[in-house]
Design a protein around this motif. Structure first.
Motif, PDB file in Angstrom:
ATOM      1  N   GLU A  76       1.223  -4.915  -5.761  1.00 48.78           N
ATOM      2  CA  GLU A  76       1.663  -3.816  -4.910  1.00 48.78           C
ATOM      3  C   GLU A  76       0.735  -2.603  -4.946  1.00 48.78           C
ATOM      4  OE1 GLU A  76       5.444  -2.548  -6.260  1.00 48.78           O
ATOM      5  OE2 GLU A  76       4.788  -2.115  -8.303  1.00 48.78           O
ATOM      6  N   LEU A 107      -2.459 -10.666   4.244  1.00 49.35           N
ATOM      7  CA  LEU A 107      -2.303  -9.308   4.756  1.00 49.35           C
ATOM      8  C   LEU A 107      -0.828  -8.923   4.841  1.00 49.35           C
ATOM      9  CD1 LEU A 107      -4.951  -9.415   7.627  1.00 49.35           C
ATOM     10  CD2 LEU A 107      -5.143  -8.159   5.467  1.00 49.35           C
ATOM     11  N   ASP A 108      -0.003  -9.836   5.330  1.00 56.01           N
ATOM     12  CA  ASP A 108       1.421  -9.538   5.472  1.00 56.01           C
ATOM     13  C   ASP A 108       2.106  -9.420   4.117  1.00 56.01           C
ATOM     14  OD1 ASP A 108       1.086  -9.541   8.186  1.00 56.01           O
ATOM     15  OD2 ASP A 108       2.057 -11.481   8.537  1.00 56.01           O
ATOM     16  N   TYR A 111       1.289  -6.075   2.783  1.00 57.24           N
ATOM     17  CA  TYR A 111       2.004  -5.066   3.575  1.00 57.24           C
ATOM     18  C   TYR A 111       3.468  -4.995   3.154  1.00 57.24           C
ATOM     19  CZ  TYR A 111       3.407  -2.411   7.736  1.00 57.24           C
ATOM     20  OH  TYR A 111       3.890  -1.451   8.588  1.00 57.24           O
ATOM     21  N   SER A 112       4.079  -6.160   2.952  1.00 56.10           N
ATOM     22  CA  SER A 112       5.478  -6.206   2.506  1.00 56.10           C
ATOM     23  C   SER A 112       5.645  -5.584   1.131  1.00 56.10           C
ATOM     24  CB  SER A 112       5.976  -7.654   2.482  1.00 56.10           C
ATOM     25  OG  SER A 112       5.968  -8.220   3.773  1.00 56.10           O
ATOM     26  N   GLY A 114       4.034  -3.102   0.083  1.00 54.22           N
ATOM     27  CA  GLY A 114       3.765  -1.673   0.158  1.00 54.22           C
ATOM     28  C   GLY A 114       2.426  -1.279  -0.430  1.00 54.22           C
ATOM     29  N   THR A 163      -5.178  -6.036  12.897  1.00 56.58           N
ATOM     30  CA  THR A 163      -4.299  -5.595  11.821  1.00 56.58           C
ATOM     31  C   THR A 163      -4.803  -4.294  11.200  1.00 56.58           C
ATOM     32  OG1 THR A 163      -3.804  -7.919  11.349  1.00 56.58           O
ATOM     33  CG2 THR A 163      -3.150  -6.315   9.697  1.00 56.58           C
ATOM     34  N   ARG A 167      -2.611  -0.901  10.913  1.00 53.67           N
ATOM     35  CA  ARG A 167      -2.139  -0.487   9.588  1.00 53.67           C
ATOM     36  C   ARG A 167      -3.049   0.534   8.914  1.00 53.67           C
ATOM     37  NH1 ARG A 167      -0.235  -6.559   7.514  1.00 53.67           N
ATOM     38  NH2 ARG A 167       1.204  -6.931   9.278  1.00 53.67           N
TER      39      ARG A 167
END
Length: 374
Positions: A76, A107-108, A111-112, A114, A163, A167
């Motif tokens: 994270e 990437l996701d 992102y999830s 944080g 992306t 982001r």
């Protein structure tokens, strides 16, 4: 270039936490080691367990979106992603689906979690210029147009740029060629193709012969040292001049195999003979017992023969009968000026493989002579 980068041009220079996807490969392993050597916090993802030099390993199935989200929760704090993961597939459509999926899931997942992602480095190979079907324009430059043929590198780049814009992180794309270096159990490795092939020939009392085609023997070629590429990776993630750009990264020189193979023979204590085309993928698996004999006699690192060398990979590179040259001017102008003499570096790497007991030691004797001078 992201608005975040424009607001704070010094931000990418700060050290942070690096996640290396594909840390079990030659490229990823060296990148993780280099970041750790420079004092960054580093985590590496690979399919098989890997012991890193000062970095931690994560076991995450990046092909599974749910597993990626769960496994990357531990990362994270990631500020920099180095993406060197790869999945082989038989068709261009399947290749794109698999490898775009790996990148998207990574990437996701971050992102999830944080993660405060600031930069992503993505690697491409010669397929970006059309090296896989055959001839391509040389010297290849980063501004060369894409090919009409579907290519998973193009699809990955499109996903990454979209992306990044959404982001707010920066990106750099590096294009090496013929990466040479060592990583345990990574068969797509030109260095190991040559080193193991030569060791087996020497054990059988045979001279060193170039096993590819005459056209490939005489064509111009180039390689990228894995350590040099790792240094370029750290530079790309830290220097504002690299943000949003694509760079060819090679040792900076070109050579013909005709020039190098006699030098390989001299270093390895072997006679040298004229090239003799040999389909490595057919011949070398049948000599597994010879390699196992060498492993036992010299107490070499016990890597399964099937994981040691990718003979099909070697056949492809040593049968490519066209010039393969990329311009590295753009990277030099942007500030990355590292370069190596490829012949010298190959010999240094052979010595390292010998010292680390990856290949048998060279034993020079009066029986070894230069009976052939090209």
């Amino acid at each position: 270039m992201s608005e975040q980068h424009l607001r704070d041009p010094d931000q990418p220079r700060r050290k942070g936490s690096v996640l290396v996807a594909g840390a079990g490969g030659v490229i990823g392993r060296h990148a993780a080691d280099e970041y750790a050597r420079q004092g960054w916090q580093v985590r590496g993802i690979s399919r098989r367990p890997v012991q890193g030099a000062g970095w931690d390993h994560l076991s995450v199935d990046l092909s599974d979106p749910a597993a990626s989200a769960s496994g990357l929760a531990e990362a994270e704090d990631t500020t920099h992603l180095v993406f060197g993961a790869y999945a082989e597939r038989p068709t261009s459509r399947e290749l794109s689906e698999a490898n775009v999926g790996l990148l998207r899931n990574t990437l996701d997942g971050l992102y999830s979690a944080g993660a405060p992602l600031r930069h992503v480095t993505l690697y491409m190979g010669g397929k970006a210029y059309g090296a896989h079907p055959g001839y391509f324009n040389t010297p290849a430059k980063e501004r060369d147009p894409r090919l009409v043929q579907p290519n998973f590198y193009y699809d990955q780049e499109d996903l990454l740029r979209q992306t990044a814009a959404e982001r707010g992180f920066d990106l750099t794309i590096l294009r090496p060629e013929g990466v040479v270096g060592y990583a345990v159990g990574n068969p797509m490795n030109l260095l190991m193709v040559i080193a193991v092939y030569a060791s087996i020939c020497r054990e059988l009392g045979q001279p060193l012969r170039f096993p590819g085609t005459i056209a490939a023997f005489d064509a111009l070629y180039q390689v990228t040292d894995a350590g040099l590429l790792a240094r370029a990776t750290v530079w790309a993630g830290s220097d504002p001049q690299a943000a949003g750009e694509v760079f060819n990264i090679t040792n900076g020189d070109q050579f013909r195999w005709r020039q190098l193979w006699p030098a390989f023979a001299r270093h390895l204590g072997m006679d040298y003979a004229e090239p003799q085309p040999v389909p490595l993928a057919d011949a070398m698996p049948q000599l597994k017992n010879v390699w196992e004999r060498l492993v036992a006699r010299h107490s070499l690192v016990p890597t399964p023969y099937e994981d040691l060398v990718g003979w099909e990979f070697g056949d492809f590179l040593l049968r490519s009968g066209f010039d393969n040259v990329s311009s590295t001017i753009k990277a030099r102008q942007a500030g990355f000026t590292d370069c190596l003499d490829s012949e010298d570096r190959f010999l240094e790497l052979f010595r390292e493989l010998e010292a680390d007991r990856i290949i048998p030691p060279v034993v020079l004797s009066s029986q070894s002579s230069e009976r052939y001078v090209p």
